[in-house]
Enzyme design. Structure first.
Site, PDB file in Angstrom:
ATOM      1  N   HIS A 142      34.503  33.076   0.094  1.00  0.00           N
ATOM      2  CA  HIS A 142      34.974  32.991  -1.280  1.00  0.00           C
ATOM      3  C   HIS A 142      34.071  32.023  -2.025  1.00  0.00           C
ATOM      4  CE1 HIS A 142      37.621  32.320  -4.731  1.00  0.00           C
ATOM      5  NE2 HIS A 142      38.233  33.438  -4.385  1.00  0.00           N
ATOM      6  N   HIS A 143      33.764  32.353  -3.295  1.00  0.00           N
ATOM      7  CA  HIS A 143      32.793  31.545  -4.041  1.00  0.00           C
ATOM      8  C   HIS A 143      33.304  30.137  -4.313  1.00  0.00           C
ATOM      9  CE1 HIS A 143      29.100  31.059  -6.122  1.00  0.00           C
ATOM     10  NE2 HIS A 143      28.920  32.327  -6.414  1.00  0.00           N
ATOM     11  N   SER A 144      34.604  29.899  -4.187  1.00  0.00           N
ATOM     12  CA  SER A 144      35.125  28.547  -4.389  1.00  0.00           C
ATOM     13  C   SER A 144      34.654  27.591  -3.295  1.00  0.00           C
ATOM     14  CB  SER A 144      36.654  28.565  -4.441  1.00  0.00           C
ATOM     15  OG  SER A 144      37.186  29.066  -3.227  1.00  0.00           O
TER      16      SER A 144
END
Length: 476
Positions: free
Chosen positions: A140-142
């Site tokens: 996930h890009h987070s």
């Protein structure tokens, strides 16, 4: 209860944007191995490295005591639940390359379970035209930006030539200033150029945010369209060919890759515009406004050793989403001289390099997030992406072959899937290869392989043009 609160870590402004429901973003990477993959070795390697990073052993929770602000909460992680080894019936696979494309695209289009740590790794013992087996990861890009996650990958690897040594990446040499009498004058003039260029580029960004939209082309979806299914493909080309163009034309690798992109997109659109006379095609291309958002790493330096120390010794290093964005106008024309695409790319990028556009926009996002909240940032970011056509990035990888948890690698590909744009282009280098990665919305671009062919052909045409003109210098 107090101890539980103290271990909660708030997400950075950009990470908060990526966990908002309307701006879902993931990074999908593919590792090609030279041997069959041992899933047990992969699991053990991840236990000894990735899990020691706080974000890989935490989940995202909305903290009611902080007005629903997203925070990282540590949890117990069972690595085996995040490493998948699918049971593949090889007798049903007639085209392994197509199977991997479909498998990777399916992973990319499947939403992640936000109730647990936001990463997974798939092991596929299937032989393709480029590898004996593959590892496909999804973050996930987070968790972090592309530079963070690629650095993590390399920090988990070792040189094949020296199993105890970390990989080394190609570095950009900086100019050393002279100490003559004109030094102060040059520095003052540079400061004036930086201020003026930054003002101009920010004004253009403001126009884009307000109303200036790219021309409708076969590469751009309709305003307000939701993302369709993403198709992920990659192609491997020679890094030596890119370096040949770079050294001959005296520019950076990024300039060459942008030039190839401009040439490839121009070829693709020229063919898409049909069987019109050549003059009509030129007129159509010349009236095209086509821009890309380019991700810019804002860290002064990213050291692989720092990440390796972080995983083994628990030391601190800068990790997460620390990126800015610049809006890059692409030169879409029907040029008789293919080298013009590369020259134009360098000229535009030289202006962007002395601009503070990326840093100012990053600060603007942080300020807006703090004052108006994530909804406002989401609306602003979506508007910029919907007014432009594509996203572009380039990551320099290791300059020699490496092994990932004792698995010799032959290539690495990566794509970051964010925003409403129909086309995302990422270039990743590995040893003597450049991997072209495309992530496309197939409802807008139904023929991504044709587009990729045009990019590959453009590199070859630019290289042949240099050879025909005799601009290169023979090495002796």
């Amino acid at each position: 209860m107090q101890a539980e609160i103290t271990i909660m870590e708030p997400l950075s402004p950009v990470s908060r944007l990526f966990v908002s429901p309307g701006f879902y973003g993931v990074i999908v990477f593919t590792l090609g191995f030279k041997t069959r993959c041992n899933s047990s070795a992969i699991v053990e390697g991840i236990k000894n490295t990735w899990i020691k990073l706080p974000r890989f052993s935490s989940k995202v929770v909305m903290d009611d005591k902080k007005n629903g602000e997203a925070v990282w909460v540590p949890v117990n992680v069972r690595v085996e639940d995040h490493v998948f080894v699918p049971d593949i019936d090889h007798s049903d696979i007639t085209n392994p390359d197509q199977f991997i494309e479909d498998y990777t695209s399916n992973i990319a289009n499947t939403l992640m379970d936000m109730s647990r740590p936001l990463w997974e790794f798939h092991v596929l013992n299937i032989k393709t035209s480029n590898a004996e087996s593959l590892g496909i990861g999804k973050f996930h890009h987070s968790l972090g930006d592309g530079m963070s996650l690629m650095s993590l990958l390399y920090a988990s690897s070792r040189k094949i030539s020296d199993p105890n040594a970390l990989p080394t990446t190609a570095t950009t040499r900086k100019q050393v200033g002279s100490d003559d009498n004109w030094w102060l004058v040059a520095r003052f003039w540079l400061m004036i150029r930086v201020i003026f260029t930054t003002f101009i580029e920010l004004f253009k960004s403001l126009l884009t945010l307000c109303f200036m939209r790219d021309t409708k082309t076969p590469l751009m979806g309709k305003p307000g369209d939701r993302n369709g299914p993403r198709k992920i493909i990659h192609r491997i080309v020679s890094f030596d060919d890119v370096k040949f163009v770079k050294n001959t034309m005296k520019m950076k690798v990024n300039d060459v890759l942008l030039g190839i992109t401009q040439a490839g997109l121009s070829r693709y659109l020229r063919k898409k515009y049909g069987e019109d006379p050549v003059t009509e095609k030129k007129k159509s291309l010349e009236e095209t406004r086509l821009r890309g958002t380019i991700a810019v790493n804002l860290r002064p330096e990213t050291k692989i050793k720092d990440l390796a120390d972080m995983m083994t010794k628990g030391s601190k290093c800068r990790w997460g989403n620390f990126i800015g964005v610049v809006i890059f106008p692409l030169w879409i024309r029907s040029e008789d001289d293919p080298l013009e695409y590369v020259r134009r790319a360098k000229a535009t990028m030289d202006k962007k390099k002395i601009s503070m556009e990326a840093l100012v926009l990053y600060g603007f996002i942080k300020f807006t997030m703090k004052i108006f909240g994530v909804k406002a940032v989401e609306a602003i970011t979506k508007r910029v992406f919907s007014h432009t056509t594509l996203t572009f990035s380039n990551v320099l990888g290791p300059n020699e072959d490496i092994s990932f948890f004792e698995h010799p690698m032959c290539y690495v590909g990566a794509s970051a899937l964010i925003g409403p744009q129909a086309l995302i282009i990422h270039y990743v280098s590995y040893a003597d290869k450049i991997i072209i990665n495309l992530a496309v919305d197939t409802t807008v671009i139904p023929d991504p392989h044709v587009l990729c062919d045009n990019l590959v052909e453009s590199l070859e045409i630019i290289k042949l043009s240099l050879l025909e003109k005799g601009l290169h210098k023979m090495e002796v």
